[in-house]
Design an enzyme around this catalytic site. Structure first.
Site, PDB file in Angstrom:
ATOM      1  N   GLY A 188       0.795  -1.224   0.000  1.00  0.00           N
ATOM      2  CA  GLY A 188       0.000   0.000   0.000  1.00  0.00           C
ATOM      3  C   GLY A 188       0.826   1.271   0.000  1.00  0.00           C
ATOM      4  CG  ASN A 192       3.657   2.907  -9.146  1.00  0.00           C
ATOM      5  OD1 ASN A 192       2.889   2.252  -9.851  1.00  0.00           O
ATOM      6  ND2 ASN A 192       3.986   2.566  -7.917  1.00  0.00           N
ATOM      7  CB  CYS A 242       0.500   1.005  -7.061  1.00  0.00           C
ATOM      8  SG  CYS A 242       0.432   0.117  -5.488  1.00  0.00           S
TER       9      CYS A 242
END
Lengths: 255, 305
Positions: free
Chosen positions: B72, B127, B130
């Site tokens: 996370g 990113n 994710c």
């Protein structure tokens, strides 16, 4: 920390699904081990198991170069460990984590409280405390009589109470029941076991300083992957169990 | 002696091997096993604008030839990373690729600008893939228009090249790759993890606290190879490949598929020396398969090469 190969000297089924594994390790890797630290064991030789298994160090002997861990078979990886044969080689990362900081503590009387597969690291701790002249009382709890191990080993180091949830061996109930019943006290307590037990211990022993060793599913085992974390006491940040722990002062974590 | 060097936008790599973001923190832990100077580059753990606590535990679970994770994006925030982590890494001869994440385009832009202004990093890895956070992350990487928009906005503020990390959790990865290339991406990194789940038979519930996690490790390698092969045929920008690499032969397979360099993630957990071992083994492995340089291998799996 080191990555090393170790050969299996001895593997023994000491209780229900519980195995004692003794491996031979070069002396240089043993001398820095502190009670509460763990080894991270590779499972198998290929790529079926990408994660190692973290197992607490239960004992070591500098003279024979033997390192002992005790584990419970709970899945595929630990089942494979339980099928190792004498002479086979396993790969270890060691020693990992922060142990119980007994060298920094001044104490005469220690209370060790373990539950289930949290009991093993307390054995090395008890031995080292006794070597330092500390009086050690141990309370260890298990589900049932078939799960009990190391009662005799702990009894040789001091008074040892055993509890079982069903009362099939010694005292019926939880470790905290014995602590309350016998009004056990100490300069410091040291505990390792499932989180529910640690929570109960933390509140029962609220007036005594102590240390808790935590379990969690781990990835790298060295602090790089952030898989195993625990909230700090203020619940404002996480600490890494593998690197900052697995042993924490009871006052610094929120279970 | 086989030439292992690779040049990519912003990156002069002494070899094509680097640890993947999120599996290697900021390098300090693995530097206890071997000098980080040995690596081609390092992809550091994702940075967000503010500190993130990440998900509850359990955060990882082993699966056949792989693992699920749902960390996370736990990180101390971009400013703390620059102040407390990058000085250590800057002491090495090692290009730093900073992975940036966010919950909004504005956050991506802030983090990208802050890191590229710091002059400590050689490139950014954007990113947008994710799978483990509720807001941000993968939704930026599954819609080609949003992926292109965040790429364009980050490119506007970044002083260093931007590699966009693609999600495999899409119907057509080529469409996303083309969209971010058109938006100015300097390169691609692929693939991020595949979403997966494991159920605990004792509790009868999903094992991970987050329920869903990202699958990585050798189990996903064929998917990554296929996606890189397809994307290589469609784009002109270079690809950093990742997904289940454990050996030097895996690296060659990735390069043949079209990657110019590779990142290694999950394998670090099984063998903390894996990047170092692969760098040692790569020259003889290349020789064994008849290659004289890394450059000969890249894209060699395609008919027109």
């Amino acid at each position: 920390m080191n990555q090393i190969d170790a050969s299996v000297c001895h593997l023994e089924n000491i209780a229900h699904a519980t195995f004692k594994l003794v491996v031979k390790v070069d002396h240089e890797y043993l001398s820095f081990i502190r009670p509460g630290q763990f080894v991270h064991i590779q499972i198998g030789q290929g790529y079926e198991h990408m994660l190692r298994r973290p197992i607490s160090i239960a004992d070591f002997d500098l003279e024979t170069g033997q390192l002992t861990v005790i584990f419970k078979v709970i899945g595929e990886g630990t089942r494979k460990l339980s099928e190792l044969t004498e002479g086979s080689v396993i790969n270890l990362l060691l020693p990992l984590g922060q142990g119980y900081p007994i060298q920094q503590l001044s104490l005469k009387k220690a209370l060790l409280i373990g539950g289930g597969i949290g009991v093993p690291p307390l054995y090395l701790l008890a031995k080292q405390l006794v070597d330092r002249g500390v009086s050690v009382t141990t309370v260890i709890g298990f589900q049932t009589k078939d799960d009990v191990f190391y009662h005799e080993e702990f009894s040789q180091l001091g008074k040892c109470y055993v509890t079982t949830n069903d009362g099939s061996y010694q005292h019926k109930g939880f470790v905290t029941d014995i602590i309350n019943l016998e009004q056990l006290t100490a300069d410091y307590y040291f505990s390792c076991g499932p989180t529910a037990m640690l929570k109960a211990v933390q509140s029962t022993m609220v007036n005594c300083p102590g240390y808790l060793s935590l379990e969690e599913r781990m990835g790298c085992g060295i602090g790089a992957c952030y898989a195993c974390v625990i909230s700090n006491a203020e619940q404002t940040a996480y600490k890494k169990i593998c690197q900052d722990g697995p042993v924490f002062a009871a006052s610094e974590v929120s279970l | 002696m086989i030439d292992l060097t690779v040049e990519l936008p912003g990156l002069k790599l002494k070899n094509p091997i680097m640890p993947a973001s999120g599996c290697f923190s900021f390098g300090q832990e693995y530097n206890q096993f071997y000098s980080l100077n040995k690596l081609g580059a390092i992809m550091i753990k994702a940075a967000t604008q503010e500190p993130r606590l990440g998900n509850p535990t359990p955060r990882v679970a082993e699966t056949h030839a792989g693992m699920l994770n749902a960390i996370g994006l736990q990180n101390p925030g971009v400013t703390t990373i620059i102040e407390e982590q990058l000085p250590f890494l800057q002491s090495f001869d090692l290009p730093i690729i900073a992975n940036i994440a966010g919950s909004s385009i504005e956050e991506y832009v802030y983090v990208a600008k802050t890191l590229s202004d710091s002059a400590a990093v050689a490139a950014l890895e954007l990113n947008i893939s994710c799978p483990n956070v509720k807001e941000g992350g993968v939704q930026f990487g599954t819609d080609p228009h949003i992926a292109a928009e965040v790429t364009r906005r980050v490119k506007e503020v970044s002083k260093v090249p931007v590699y966009v990390k693609l999600s495999p959790n899409v119907t057509d990865i080529v469409e996303i790759a083309l969209a971010v290339e058109a938006a100015g991406a300097d390169g691609l990194s692929m693939i991020n993890t595949l979403t997966g789940m494991k159920i605990d038979l004792d509790t009868r519930k999903p094992l991970l606290a987050n329920q869903v996690g990202g699958l990585s490790g050798p189990a996903i390698k064929p998917i990554a190879i296929r996606m890189i092969y397809q994307v290589y045929q469609a784009v002109k920008i270079p690809i950093i490949g990742m997904g289940g690499i454990v050996t030097a032969t895996d690296v060659i397979e990735y390069l043949l598929a079209g990657a110019s360099a590779v990142a290694i993630g999950t394998a670090n957990f099984q063998n903390p020396l894996v990047c170092s071992d692969i760098i040692d083994q790569l020259p003889s492995c290349l020789t064994e398969y008849g290659f004289t340089s890394i450059k000969d291998v890249i894209g060699g799996g395609h008919d027109d090469n």
